[in-house]
Structures are given as C-alpha cells and as structure tokens.
Design an enzyme around this catalytic site. Structure first.
Site, PDB file in Angstrom:
ATOM      1  CB  VAL A  38      -0.566  -3.336 -10.543  1.00 52.74           C
ATOM      2  CG1 VAL A  38      -1.355  -3.518 -11.818  1.00 52.74           C
ATOM      3  CG2 VAL A  38      -1.042  -2.096  -9.777  1.00 52.74           C
TER       4      VAL A  38
ATOM      5  CE1 TYR B 239      -0.113   8.090  -2.399  1.00 52.15           C
ATOM      6  CE2 TYR B 239       0.283  10.351  -1.678  1.00 52.15           C
ATOM      7  CZ  TYR B 239      -0.229   9.454  -2.601  1.00 52.15           C
ATOM      8  OH  TYR B 239      -0.847   9.930  -3.737  1.00 52.15           O
TER       9      TYR B 239
ATOM     10  CB  SER C  37     -12.671   2.118 -11.830  1.00 55.47           C
ATOM     11  OG  SER C  37     -12.153   2.247 -10.513  1.00 55.47           O
ATOM     12  NE  ARG C  38     -11.960   5.117  -6.025  1.00 50.71           N
ATOM     13  CZ  ARG C  38     -12.143   5.152  -4.714  1.00 50.71           C
ATOM     14  NH1 ARG C  38     -13.323   5.469  -4.232  1.00 50.71           N
ATOM     15  NH2 ARG C  38     -11.150   4.881  -3.882  1.00 50.71           N
TER      16      ARG C  38
ATOM     17  CB  ALA D  27       5.757   5.012  -2.200  1.00 53.32           C
TER      18      ALA D  27
END
Length: 255
Positions: free
Chosen positions: A64, A156, A24-25, A159
């Site tokens: 998700v 972060y 979306s962005r 992952a």
C-alpha cells in the site's frame, strides 16, 4: 474456527465487512482475530504473498506504499467482500538511524508512504462507499510515542503525527454521513516487529536503552490494542469520532 465472545457478549459485527492492512502478525493479527470473533467477514493484507493470517480471514498480498498498490487492494476488497464497512489501517513501521539528519531521503519518503499516505490513498478509494451507505468505521493505528521527539525516529514520528491530524480532519468531513474515524495509539507492545526495532535502536547507542515498566506494570499485548480497535468499530462507540485513544499503560500521558 473457535469462537470467542467479545466484550458485549454477542457477535456484534455479524454482517460487517472488514479490511485490515498489516494483518498477518502482531497487533494486526490480533485485530483480525477479534473482528472474526465478533462475527465480521475479514480480508487481511500483508506485503508478502507468503504471509499467513488468522484462520477464517481471507488474504491478499498488497503493497500500500503506492497509489497503484492501494488501487489494487481496493479492487480486491470489492471483489472479495462486495464493499467495506470497517477499515483498519494497521500497516506501518520504520527503522531508526543514528540521528534525524542521518535519515536518507528515500527513507523519509518510505515512512510517509507507509505510515501516512497509504491511509490517505485507501480512504480516498473506500470511504466514498461508506459515505453513500451512510455507515462505516475507520480506525488508524498510530503510536503513543509521538512525543517527546526522538531524532533517530523522526521520520516515523512525523508520519504518525500527520496521520493523527489527518484522521481528525477526515472525521469532521465524514461525520455528517454517519461514518466514524478514530485513531488508536499503542505504547510499547510485545510484538516481533517492536522487539526488533527496539534492539536495533539500542545497538545504535542513541536509543532509549533500558526503559522502565509502564505505570500499569507490564508491556502491552497485541490483544490490548485489538480490544480498543474492536470497541471503536462497534456500535458501542457510535458517539465517538475524531478521537485519538492512547493504549499505552500510562507510559505516554498527553495533555
């Protein structure tokens, strides 16, 4: 919808069905636009039902981070598109903390769910269809900033490192079926989310602070990443799989 010719000079993805998470962005929206311009039918997702996506794309709200969310999205993709030929995992993010030890357990889990396990779960649901058709392209969006380790962002980075290793392994598994899996690793890119994260990091007093300009002389633009994704899902990259492509202006050289 305005049509912009892609690098090959043709609408090379005509007839292809694409799913883009986090579309979306920023980088995700740029990827959606490039896929549309190349002729693909595109379904874009975002967590919020009030999100907007580029004109011409279909949209479904999806979280998700859970198996149930991934299953709902896979079902929506089959209903809207009839199947998926191109799968781009762009969703991701995390917020920095004063130190690695200060990252709460729930944020470790959220970072893993959003930046890694969301891809694992959705691939498990949609890649079998690609394998049956003996055709398909999957792109994971990672980050070039996985090295050096940065304590405020360890959840972060960890992952994304897991995502890159998983991507290589999945590429090896699916290659005999003609399904290609690659990773794009963006460097510092001018997006609203990226700017907000960098300001938050700097406010903690433990972040990188003022950073220099990448060797190519500017920050990245969303389209810089989107062009790389478009190439990797096209037939022009038919001999590429299991690769991690850094799109970072030379900021994060890897050995």
């Amino acid at each position: 919808m305005t049509t912009v010719e892609n690098g090959s000079g043709t609408r090379e993805l005509t007839g292809k069905r694409a799913l883009v998470t986090g579309g979306s962005r920023g980088i995700g929206a740029a990827i959606v636009r490039r896929l549309l311009d190349a002729g693909a039918e595109v379904l874009a997702t975002a967590r919020s039902a009030t999100s907007t996506v580029p004109e011409g794309a279909a949209f479904v709200a999806a979280d998700v981070r859970t198996l149930a969310g991934a299953e709902a999205l896979a079902a929506a993709a089959h209903e809207a598109l009839g199947g998926v030929d191109i799968l781009v995992h762009n969703v991701g993010g995390a917020r920095p903390h004063p130190s690695g030890l200060a990252i709460p357990d729930e944020e470790w889990q959220d970072a893993l769910d959003l930046n890694f396990l969301s891809s694992v779960r959705l691939n498990a649901l949609l890649a079998p269809g690609m394998r049956e058709r003996r055709s398909g392209a999957i792109v994971h969006v990672s980050t070039a900033a996985v090295v050096p380790p940065a304590p405020p962002f360890l959840h972060y980075q960890a992952a994304k490192v897991a995502l890159e290793n998983y991507s290589r392994g999945l590429a090896a598994e699916l290659a005999p079926s003609g399904v290609r899996v690659n990773t794009v690793s963006p460097g510092r890119t001018a997006t609203p989310g990226g700017e907000a994260t960098r300001k938050h990091w700097e406010s903690l007093g433990v972040g990188p602070g003022a950073v220099g300009t990448p060797p190519l002389g500017r920050d990245g633009r969303p389209d810089d990443i989107a062009h790389a994704v478009l190439f990797l899902v096209s037939d022009r990259a038919s001999w590429l799989t299991g690769q991690v492509v850094g799109v970072d202006g030379g900021e994060y050289p890897r050995g």
